[in-house]
Every structure is written in C-alpha cells, then in structure tokens.
Motif scaffolding. Structure first.
Motif, PDB file in Angstrom:
ATOM      1  N   ASP A  79       1.269   4.495  -7.286  1.00 18.58           N
ATOM      2  CA  ASP A  79       0.986   5.687  -6.482  1.00 18.58           C
ATOM      3  C   ASP A  79      -0.367   5.613  -5.771  1.00 18.58           C
ATOM      4  OD1 ASP A  79       3.392   6.898  -7.156  1.00 18.58           O
ATOM      5  OD2 ASP A  79       2.525   7.900  -8.906  1.00 18.58           O
ATOM      6  N   LEU A  80      -1.281   4.803  -6.289  1.00 15.04           N
ATOM      7  CA  LEU A  80      -2.637   4.745  -5.736  1.00 15.04           C
ATOM      8  C   LEU A  80      -2.997   3.398  -5.133  1.00 15.04           C
ATOM      9  CD1 LEU A  80      -4.500   6.570  -8.660  1.00 15.04           C
ATOM     10  CD2 LEU A  80      -3.637   7.568  -6.522  1.00 15.04           C
ATOM     11  N   ALA A  81      -2.103   2.426  -5.236  1.00 17.41           N
ATOM     12  CA  ALA A  81      -2.410   1.061  -4.823  1.00 17.41           C
ATOM     13  C   ALA A  81      -2.828   0.952  -3.356  1.00 17.41           C
ATOM     14  CB  ALA A  81      -1.219   0.147  -5.089  1.00 17.41           C
ATOM     15  N   GLY A  82      -2.354   1.842  -2.517  1.00 16.10           N
ATOM     16  CA  GLY A  82      -2.689   1.789  -1.098  1.00 16.10           C
ATOM     17  C   GLY A  82      -3.995   2.475  -0.733  1.00 16.10           C
ATOM     18  N   THR A  83      -4.695   3.019  -1.724  1.00 11.14           N
ATOM     19  CA  THR A  83      -5.975   3.691  -1.458  1.00 11.14           C
ATOM     20  C   THR A  83      -6.950   2.690  -0.859  1.00 11.14           C
ATOM     21  OG1 THR A  83      -5.613   5.149  -3.356  1.00 11.14           O
ATOM     22  CG2 THR A  83      -7.859   5.011  -2.499  1.00 11.14           C
TER      23      THR A  83
END
Length: 146
Positions: A79-83
């Motif tokens: 869910d946060l990998a693209g931050t």
C-alpha cells in the motif's frame, strides 16, 4: 461556478534535528506545499499511513528508527511502496549510493530505494529542485501528475 483550486502537494519532513526539520518545512511551505513533520522513522511511518503524502523528505541517521529502516518498511508494504522519498542526509553521494545498493541487496527483488537525494546542509534551492524533479512539477506549480 468557480474553478477548483489545485490540491497542494503534501510533504512529510522526517528529521530528528529540530532546526533542520523546521527549515525544510518552511522551505516547502513557502513554495506552496502542505507539510507535516516527524522526529523519527517510527513517527514518520505512522504519519505516512494516516496521511499518504506525495513526498517524504527523509533523514537517514535518527534515533529510535532511522531512515533506512523506514524506507525498507515503505518499500515492503504494497500500500505504501509507491511513496516518493527524497533522502536529505549528511552522507556524501558516493556513500549514499553504496548504502542504497546494500539496502536493495538486503531487500531482495525490487529492493528499497529512494527517488532522490539532497546532501546536508541543504539549501532551499536544492530541496525544491529535487522535490520538483521527483514530483514532476514546474516551479509555478504541479504538472497535474500528482
């Protein structure tokens, strides 16, 4: 009907040094960004989960939970990998590149990497130039990609 004003990009500044945290926050705010702050990686991760920033300005060397660990946790969470992450650190470019290579190797396929880097002590210009490059912005505002 009035035209909607574009959403201001949201940035989280994670740094244990209060003077740098406040300086970087002020740089982003003066350029029209919305900004949150955290004192370490643990606080930063909770803030990221709650607010989903467009960019994280991240120091590497911090007590409690450092920036490398936070970066690994971000990249390991689907869910946060693209931050998008911009490292702001006193580590020189060559040492930083070596550290990121080690982190990628230890993280396995895909690895954990940052999207950009600014060496401390940062200037307002270097911070904004790198942030805008990462966010695909022009100096006058977002390009619409965010």
């Amino acid at each position: 009907m009035a035209a909607e004003t574009p959403r201001r990009p949201l940035v989280l500044v994670v740094d244990d040094e209060m003077h740098l945290r406040l300086f970087i926050k002020a740089v982003f705010e003066s350029a029209g960004f919305s900004v949150g702050t955290a004192r370490n990686g643990r606080e930063g991760l909770a803030w990221i989960r709650a607010n989903r920033p467009d960019l994280v300005s991240l120091d590497l060397m911090m007590p409690e939970q450092g920036g490398i660990r936070l970066l690994q946790e971000l990249r390991g969470d689907p869910d946060l990998a693209g931050t998008r992450v911009m490292i702001v650190s006193a580590i020189d470019d060559a040492t930083f590149a070596h550290a990121m290579a080690l982190v990628r190797t230890s993280a396995g396929e895909g690895g954990a990497s940052a999207d950009g880097y600014v060496e401390k002590p940062p200037t307002a210009e270097s911070i904004l130039r790198e942030a805008r490059r990462i966010l695909n912005e022009t100096p006058d505002g977002p390009s619409g990609d965010i």
